[in-house]
Design a protein around this motif. Structure first.
Motif, short mmCIF file in Angstrom:
data_model
loop_
_atom_site.label_atom_id
_atom_site.label_comp_id
_atom_site.label_asym_id
_atom_site.label_seq_id
_atom_site.Cartn_x
_atom_site.Cartn_y
_atom_site.Cartn_z
N ASP A 59 0.82 -1.21 0.00
CA ASP A 59 0.00 0.00 0.00
C ASP A 59 0.85 1.26 0.00
OD1 ASP A 59 0.76 -0.64 2.61
OD2 ASP A 59 -1.23 -0.32 3.48
N GLY A 60 2.00 1.23 0.66
CA GLY A 60 2.91 2.36 0.58
C GLY A 60 3.44 2.56 -0.83
N GLU A 61 3.57 1.46 -1.55
CA GLU A 61 4.06 1.51 -2.94
C GLU A 61 3.10 2.28 -3.84
OE1 GLU A 61 5.53 -1.63 -6.42
OE2 GLU A 61 4.61 -2.37 -4.57
N ASN B 62 2.07 5.04 -3.50
CA ASN B 62 2.49 6.44 -3.60
C ASN B 62 3.15 6.72 -4.96
OD1 ASN B 62 3.67 6.80 -0.13
ND2 ASN B 62 1.62 6.59 -0.95
N ARG C 107 -2.44 -4.57 2.07
CA ARG C 107 -2.75 -3.30 2.73
C ARG C 107 -2.58 -3.42 4.24
NH1 ARG C 107 -7.50 1.21 2.13
NH2 ARG C 107 -6.04 2.88 2.54
N HIS D 172 -1.25 -1.02 6.02
CA HIS D 172 -1.46 0.33 6.55
C HIS D 172 -0.22 0.98 7.14
CE1 HIS D 172 -5.85 0.03 5.98
NE2 HIS D 172 -5.70 -1.22 6.36
N GLN E 10 4.05 1.94 6.24
CA GLN E 10 5.18 1.94 5.33
C GLN E 10 6.45 2.11 6.13
OE1 GLN E 10 2.98 5.36 3.28
NE2 GLN E 10 5.10 5.88 2.83
N SER F 73 2.49 5.58 9.09
CA SER F 73 1.32 4.92 8.51
C SER F 73 1.12 5.42 7.09
CB SER F 73 0.07 5.25 9.34
OG SER F 73 -0.29 6.62 9.19
N THR F 74 0.44 4.61 6.27
CA THR F 74 0.18 5.05 4.90
C THR F 74 -0.78 6.23 4.87
OG1 THR F 74 -1.51 3.32 4.75
CG2 THR F 74 0.64 2.82 3.82
N LYS F 75 -1.63 6.33 5.87
CA LYS F 75 -2.56 7.46 5.92
C LYS F 75 -1.80 8.77 6.14
CE LYS F 75 -6.84 9.03 8.15
NZ LYS F 75 -7.57 9.12 6.88
N GLY G 128 1.56 9.13 5.59
CA GLY G 128 2.55 9.31 4.53
C GLY G 128 1.96 9.86 3.25
N ASP H 270 -2.15 9.53 1.94
CA ASP H 270 -3.44 8.84 2.08
C ASP H 270 -3.97 8.43 0.71
OD1 ASP H 270 -5.81 7.84 2.97
OD2 ASP H 270 -6.54 9.69 3.89
#
Length: 291
Positions: free
Chosen positions: A158-160, A162, A187, A189, A191, A195-197, A199, A201
């Protein structure tokens, strides 16, 4: 071994859950021995990878370049040790052999990021995030052009997401209606440092994927029952079918099944000490099959 037989070896959810427990134990021993890894994300993807390699993917470990195999791309290539552990369990290598040839100067075959030049079972060298999904689109288009009915499956982090190249690939797959392409996002959440939110969202992810022309399935990616149902719901392999590709949003827990690693951003990457290894194995054994 015939690939069809391989997909039928592990018929029950209970057997797959047992395999997940073994893979997690072997993975922790492996990371301890090589001194490096990304255990958080490696543990979060276990059910998703086990479901593919032991039941739902057309794949023959004795012939990793079998022409009719499904192609699996692990775009979050920093989590390759999960795949290596599965390859060892399937009899392709021993853990001792992988440790001996892990990032050595002259005899390296295995690295923290997977390399297709050294490991035949790896479809795409990965580690630089954002490239797996674009390559998967190309593979799916290639299968259509060649008239080959294998399926292309790609797992991203999920971070990917981005990375902008993913969104170009998502748009292209929807445009070309690549019904032979399956995307999975692990996912968890988290990275590398946040958090991915926080970093970047990516919500509402389901609506964004649908807007780009994909059908979306959302599951608990650490629940083998839900993982199996998602894989069983995929459309038949048909390279010529022009339909919406499928994306599985697999909500997972980073560091799954090891209490002190779960949802802990500090376990994104690094090694594991002997005491931590023993604690992690004890934690896994206390949970047993039901996780």
């Amino acid at each position: 071994m015939n690939a069809e037989r391989l997909t039928k070896e592990m018929l029950s959810v209970e057997q797959l859950e047992e395999k997940c427990l073994k893979i997690r134990k072997d993975l922790i021993h492996f990371i301890y021995r090589i001194g490096m890894g990304h255990l958080g994300g490696e543990l979060s993807m276990v059910e998703l990878a086990v479901g593919l390699y032991y039941k739902y993917m057309n794949y023959d470990p004795k012939n990793p370049k079998w022409e009719e195999r499904d192609r699996f791309i692990l775009s979050k290539g920093h989590c390759s040790e999960t795949l290596y552990t599965i390859f060892a369990d399937l009899g392709m290598y021993t853990q001792d052999y992988m440790v001996e040839h892990f990032e050595t100067l002259e005899t390296a075959k295995f690295g923290m990021h997977c390399n297709r030049k050294y490991v035949p079972a790896i479809e795409v060298s990965a580690g630089s995030l954002g490239h797996g999904l674009p390559i998967a689109v190309g593979m799916a288009l290639g299968a259509r052009r060649l008239g080959q009915n294998w399926r292309t499956i790609v797992m991203v982090g999920d971070g990917e997401l981005n990375e902008g190249t993913n969104w170009e690939a998502l748009m292209a797959a929807g445009q070309f209606r690549l019904g032979n392409l399956v995307g999975i996002v692990d996912r968890n959440h988290l990275q590398m440092t946040t958090s991915t939110k926080e970093g970047m969202d990516i919500d509402p992810l389901d609506k964004k994927l649908e807007a780009f022309g994909w059908d979306v399935i959302e599951i608990d990616g650490n629940d083998m029952v839900q993982v199996c149902k998602a894989y069983e719901s995929l459309p038949p392999r048909d390279c010529h079918a022009k339909r919406r590709p499928v994306f599985i949003i697999a909500n997972t827990v980073k560091g799954k099944c090891v209490d002190f690693m779960e949802n802990n951003v500090n376990w994104h990457g690094g090694g594991i000490a002997m005491a931590q290894r023993d604690q992690a194995i004890a934690c896994l054994e206390s949970k047993g099959r039901r996780i």
